[in-house]
Design a protein around this motif. Structure first.
Motif, mmCIF file in Angstrom:
data_model
loop_
_atom_site.group_PDB
_atom_site.id
_atom_site.type_symbol
_atom_site.label_atom_id
_atom_site.label_comp_id
_atom_site.label_asym_id
_atom_site.label_seq_id
_atom_site.Cartn_x
_atom_site.Cartn_y
_atom_site.Cartn_z
ATOM 1 N N LEU A 140 0.828 -1.203 0.000
ATOM 2 C CA LEU A 140 0.000 0.000 0.000
ATOM 3 C C LEU A 140 0.864 1.256 0.000
ATOM 4 O O LEU A 140 0.543 2.249 -0.665
ATOM 5 C CB LEU A 140 -0.921 -0.010 1.209
ATOM 6 C CG LEU A 140 -1.943 1.129 1.304
ATOM 7 C CD1 LEU A 140 -2.931 1.054 0.149
ATOM 8 C CD2 LEU A 140 -2.687 1.083 2.628
ATOM 9 N N ASP A 144 0.337 3.857 -3.083
ATOM 10 C CA ASP A 144 -0.309 5.133 -2.782
ATOM 11 C C ASP A 144 0.672 6.278 -2.575
ATOM 12 O O ASP A 144 0.418 7.401 -3.023
ATOM 13 C CB ASP A 144 -1.177 4.994 -1.530
ATOM 14 C CG ASP A 144 -2.549 4.419 -1.841
ATOM 15 O OD1 ASP A 144 -2.728 3.894 -2.953
ATOM 16 O OD2 ASP A 144 -3.432 4.471 -0.966
ATOM 17 N N GLN A 149 -1.939 6.891 -5.650
ATOM 18 C CA GLN A 149 -3.354 6.575 -5.769
ATOM 19 C C GLN A 149 -4.021 6.813 -4.420
ATOM 20 O O GLN A 149 -3.353 7.185 -3.450
ATOM 21 C CB GLN A 149 -3.561 5.128 -6.251
ATOM 22 C CG GLN A 149 -3.306 4.932 -7.731
ATOM 23 C CD GLN A 149 -3.882 3.637 -8.268
ATOM 24 O OE1 GLN A 149 -4.294 2.743 -7.526
ATOM 25 N NE2 GLN A 149 -3.915 3.514 -9.588
ATOM 26 N N TYR A 150 -5.338 6.566 -4.399
ATOM 27 C CA TYR A 150 -6.114 6.780 -3.180
ATOM 28 C C TYR A 150 -6.700 5.463 -2.657
ATOM 29 O O TYR A 150 -7.812 5.431 -2.137
ATOM 30 C CB TYR A 150 -7.255 7.768 -3.450
ATOM 31 C CG TYR A 150 -6.798 9.189 -3.663
ATOM 32 C CD1 TYR A 150 -6.613 10.062 -2.595
ATOM 33 C CD2 TYR A 150 -6.550 9.666 -4.946
ATOM 34 C CE1 TYR A 150 -6.202 11.372 -2.793
ATOM 35 C CE2 TYR A 150 -6.131 10.977 -5.155
ATOM 36 C CZ TYR A 150 -5.954 11.816 -4.077
ATOM 37 O OH TYR A 150 -5.545 13.113 -4.280
ATOM 38 N N ASN A 151 -5.948 4.385 -2.756
ATOM 39 C CA ASN A 151 -6.473 3.088 -2.347
ATOM 40 C C ASN A 151 -6.761 3.017 -0.855
ATOM 41 O O ASN A 151 -7.712 2.352 -0.434
ATOM 42 C CB ASN A 151 -5.486 1.984 -2.736
ATOM 43 C CG ASN A 151 -5.392 1.810 -4.236
ATOM 44 O OD1 ASN A 151 -6.329 1.374 -4.892
ATOM 45 N ND2 ASN A 151 -4.261 2.185 -4.806
ATOM 46 N N LEU A 154 -10.194 4.245 -0.166
ATOM 47 C CA LEU A 154 -11.222 3.350 -0.683
ATOM 48 C C LEU A 154 -11.317 2.075 0.147
ATOM 49 O O LEU A 154 -12.415 1.578 0.412
ATOM 50 C CB LEU A 154 -10.933 3.024 -2.145
ATOM 51 C CG LEU A 154 -10.961 4.225 -3.098
ATOM 52 C CD1 LEU A 154 -10.485 3.819 -4.481
ATOM 53 C CD2 LEU A 154 -12.355 4.824 -3.182
ATOM 54 N N PHE A 155 -10.178 1.549 0.570
ATOM 55 C CA PHE A 155 -10.212 0.361 1.422
ATOM 56 C C PHE A 155 -10.828 0.678 2.777
ATOM 57 O O PHE A 155 -11.436 -0.195 3.411
ATOM 58 C CB PHE A 155 -8.808 -0.212 1.601
ATOM 59 C CG PHE A 155 -8.295 -0.944 0.389
ATOM 60 C CD1 PHE A 155 -9.072 -1.914 -0.219
ATOM 61 C CD2 PHE A 155 -7.047 -0.670 -0.140
ATOM 62 C CE1 PHE A 155 -8.623 -2.598 -1.338
ATOM 63 C CE2 PHE A 155 -6.584 -1.342 -1.255
ATOM 64 C CZ PHE A 155 -7.373 -2.305 -1.861
ATOM 65 N N LYS A 184 -14.968 3.433 -7.536
ATOM 66 C CA LYS A 184 -13.963 2.745 -8.354
ATOM 67 C C LYS A 184 -14.541 1.416 -8.803
ATOM 68 O O LYS A 184 -14.895 0.567 -7.989
ATOM 69 C CB LYS A 184 -12.669 2.530 -7.558
ATOM 70 C CG LYS A 184 -11.487 2.117 -8.425
ATOM 71 C CD LYS A 184 -10.185 2.160 -7.635
ATOM 72 C CE LYS A 184 -8.996 1.837 -8.532
ATOM 73 N NZ LYS A 184 -7.705 1.906 -7.799
ATOM 74 N N LYS A 388 -1.501 -3.566 -9.339
ATOM 75 C CA LYS A 388 -1.925 -2.892 -8.100
ATOM 76 C C LYS A 388 -3.140 -3.569 -7.472
ATOM 77 O O LYS A 388 -3.384 -3.423 -6.271
ATOM 78 C CB LYS A 388 -2.252 -1.429 -8.401
ATOM 79 C CG LYS A 388 -1.083 -0.616 -8.944
ATOM 80 C CD LYS A 388 -1.461 0.831 -9.173
ATOM 81 C CE LYS A 388 -2.319 1.025 -10.402
ATOM 82 N NZ LYS A 388 -1.618 0.795 -11.672
ATOM 83 N N ALA A 389 -3.911 -4.306 -8.272
ATOM 84 C CA ALA A 389 -5.141 -4.915 -7.769
ATOM 85 C C ALA A 389 -4.879 -6.000 -6.739
ATOM 86 O O ALA A 389 -5.812 -6.440 -6.057
ATOM 87 C CB ALA A 389 -5.959 -5.489 -8.932
ATOM 88 N N MET A 392 -6.316 -5.601 -3.273
ATOM 89 C CA MET A 392 -7.694 -5.974 -2.960
ATOM 90 C C MET A 392 -7.765 -7.347 -2.314
ATOM 91 O O MET A 392 -8.783 -7.714 -1.731
ATOM 92 C CB MET A 392 -8.556 -5.927 -4.219
ATOM 93 C CG MET A 392 -8.766 -4.529 -4.740
ATOM 94 S SD MET A 392 -10.047 -4.468 -5.993
ATOM 95 C CE MET A 392 -11.471 -5.045 -5.097
#
Length: 462
Positions: A140, A144, A149-151, A154-155, A184, A388-389, A392
Motif C-alpha cells: 500500500l 499510494d 493513488q487513493y487506495n 477506498l479500502f 472505483k 496494483k489490484a 484488494m
C-alpha cells in the motif's frame, strides 16, 4: 497496549508525510489525478466525461469524480494553476505537497475502517491492532505514497462496509458498498460475494421449499434493493441528466485495453502469455501485432495460442467464483425471520433449530475472508488486471486475520501464514511501480539492494 499501537499509527502517518519533501517520484497517476482536479473544477459537469485535452481522461465512476471536485475546492487555495486543464504535466511544489497530503489524509479513513472492523469482531485494543496492520503494509505504501493513488481511502470505505455487515447493520453496509462501486469500478470484483451473502443471509433465500420451490423474505429484498438503487440514483442521475451516460460507461469499461496490463499482474493470463511466447520462441508461430509488454494499453494478438476475448475471461471468472459462492451459501444461515422447513425425522427435528441467526457468532469474521477470496479469484482470471489490484486481496485478508485473532473465529495458523505469504507476493507484484532510478543503479544493472531491502522490509512486516 492500545496507547503504544496508537503511537505507532501516528508515527506511520508521519513517516508518510516525511516522504513528501524527498519528492522521490511522480508517476503517471500523479498527473492523472491532477488533471481530474482540473476537469472537475474548471469545466461544467456536462463536459467531465467528454474532456480529452489530456490522454489521462476521467475514467472513474461519478462519486470519485465528485470527490475530485470537493478536493479541487481546497486545491484552489494551494495553487490555482494546477486546476487549469491546459496545464498538462503541471507539478509545482505546492501541487506536489497538496496531492501527497490528500493521500495521507485519505489513509485516516483506512485507519478508522480497520479499527471499526477489529472492534466489531473483538475488542477496542484489537481494533487498533487491526488498524496498524492495515496501515503498515509495504504494498500500500508503494502504490499510494510512492506511485500515487487513493487506495487507502477506498479500502477504508470497504472495511467500514464489512464491519457493518458483521455487526448486523445490513442496509448501511450495503449502501457503503454501493457507494464504493460508484467510486472505483474495480470493486465489482466483490459484487458476487455481497450478492450471495445478502441474498442468503438477509433475504433468507432457501431453495426446495414452498409451492414455488423457493422461499425468501420479500420485504427485506425490496428494502435492500431500494437502498442500493438510491445510492446509484444519487450518483448517476446528474451524469444521465447531462447526456453522459454511455460516454461514462465506455470510459469505465474500456475493453480495448487488452488482456493484460503492460506490467503483467501475477495471474492466469501472465502464465498464458508466457506459454504463448515460449511456443513462439520454439518456432510454433511468430509475434503478431502489438506486444503485450510494450507499455501500451491495447489489444494484441497471441502468437500461437488463442487470442482471449473479454467474454472468455468473464466466463472463466464466474466459473472460478462458483465454489466460493457455494461455500458462502452453505456457511451463511438464512435470516432468522424465516423458519426452516421441518426435518424429515423426529431426531433430526429435535437437533436442528427452527431459526438461524442472521450472523451466528461462529461465523463472525468470515465476510472479510470471503471478500479477500473473491478479489483473489477476479485478480487471477479477470480482464486487463493491474498489478496494483493485488491489494484488494492483501488488505481485506490481513484485516480479517488480525481482526479475528484466534481459532474461535475460524482463523487458524494456516490462514495467518497464507496472509503473510500474500503480503510478500503482493509487495513483489507492485515493484514495477517503483521509479526506474530506484530499481536500477548507474550502469543499468538491476539493483539487488532494492530487492533485498524489500524482502527484509516485508519479512519484518510479518
Amino acid at each position: 497496549m492500545a496507547v503504544s499501537v496508537q503511537i505507532a499509527i501516528a508515527v506511520t502517518l508521519l513517516l508518510r508525510l516525511a516522504l513528501i519533501p524527498l519528492d522521490l517520484y511522480r508517476s503517471t497517476d500523479f498527473e492523472v489525478h491532477r488533471n481530474w482536479l482540473a476537469i472537475t473544477h474548471s469545466l461544467p459537469l456536462s463536459s467531465w466525461y467528454y474532456e480529452e485535452a489530456s490522454p489521462w481522461t476521467l475514467d472513474y465512476p461519478p462519486l470519485f469524480a465528485a470527490f475530485e471536485w470537493v478536493l479541487s475546492q481546497a486545491a484552489a487555495f494551494a495553487d490555482p494553476e494546477m486546476l487549469r486543464v491546459a496545464n498538462l504535466e503541471y507539478a509545482s511544489w505546492a501541487t506536489v505537497v497538496f496531492q501527497r497530503c490528500s493521500v495521507v489524509a485519505g489513509d485516516l479513513l483506512l485507519v478508522l475502517g480497520a479499527r471499526r472492523l477489529g472492534s466489531t469482531l473483538g475488542s477496542s485494543a484489537q481494533g487498533w491492532s487491526t488498524a496498524l496492520l492495515a496501515l503498515v503494509g509495504p504494498g500500500l505504501l508503494i502504490v499510494d505514497h510512492v506511485h500515487f493513488q487513493y487506495n487507502g481511502m477506498l479500502f477504508g470505505v470497504l472495511l467500514f462496509s464489512i464491519a457493518d455487515l458483521e455487526a448486523g447493520r445490513i442496509y448501511r453496509g450495503a449502501a457503503l458498498f454501493a457507494a464504493l462501486l460508484n467510486m472505483k469500478q474495480i470493486f465489482l470484483y466483490l459484487a458476487p460475494v455481497y450478492f450471495v451473502f445478502l441474498l442468503r443471509g438477509h433475504c433468507g433465500c432457501v431453495f426446495g421449499v414452498g409451492p414455488l420451490g423457493i422461499r425468501l423474505n420479500f420485504g427485506n429484498l425490496v428494502r435492500l434493493g431500494l437502498t442500493v438503487l438510491a445510492v446509484f440514483a444519487l450518483a448517476w442521475l446528474p451524469i444521465l441528466a447531462t447526456g453522459q451516460g454511455m460516454q461514462m460507461v465506455s470510459r469505465l469499461f474500456p475493453f480495448g485495453r487488452g488482456l493484460t496490463h503492460a506490467y503483467w499482474a501475477p495471474n492466469v493470463w501472465a502464465l498464458y502469455n508466457t506459454a504463448d511466447r515460449v511456443l513462439a520462441k520454439l518456432g510454433f508461430g511468430a509475434q503478431q501485432g502489438a506486444s503485450s509488454t510494450a507499455g501500451f494499453a491495447e489489444v494484441y494478438e497471441s502468437s500461437v495460442l488463442w487470442t482471449v476475448p473479454p467474454k472468455a475471461t468473464f466466463a472463466l471468472t464466474l466459473l472460478a467464483y462458483a465454489p466460493l459462492a457455494r461455500l458462502i451459501w452453505r456457511q451463511t444461515a438464512p435470516s432468522s425471520s424465516l423458519p426452516l422447513p421441518p426435518a424429515s425425522s423426529g431426531a433430526d427435528a429435535a437437533a436442528k433449530p427452527r431459526e438461524f441467526a442472521a450472523m451466528p457468532e461462529a461465523g463472525r469474521g468470515r465476510f472479510a475472508l470471503y471478500a479477500a477470496l473473491g478479489s483473489a479469484i477476479s485478480f487471477a482470471c479477470g480482464w486487463h488486471v493491474h498489478e496494483k489490484a493485488i491489494l484488494m486481496v492483501t488488505v481485506p485478508l490481513i484485516a480479517a486475520v488480525s481482526a479475528v485473532g484466534g481459532p474461535e473465529g475460524g482463523v487458524g495458523d494456516e490462514l495467518r501464514q497464507a496472509a503473510e505469504a500474500f503480503s510478500v507476493i503482493g509487495t513483489f507484484s507492485v515493484l514495477p511501480l517503483l521509479p526506474q532510478r530506484c530499481a536500477q543503479p548507474r550502469g543499468g544493472s538491476r539493483s539487488w539492494r532494492n530487492w533485498s531491502g524489500t524482502v527484509v522490509w516485508t519479512v519484518a512486516h510479518r
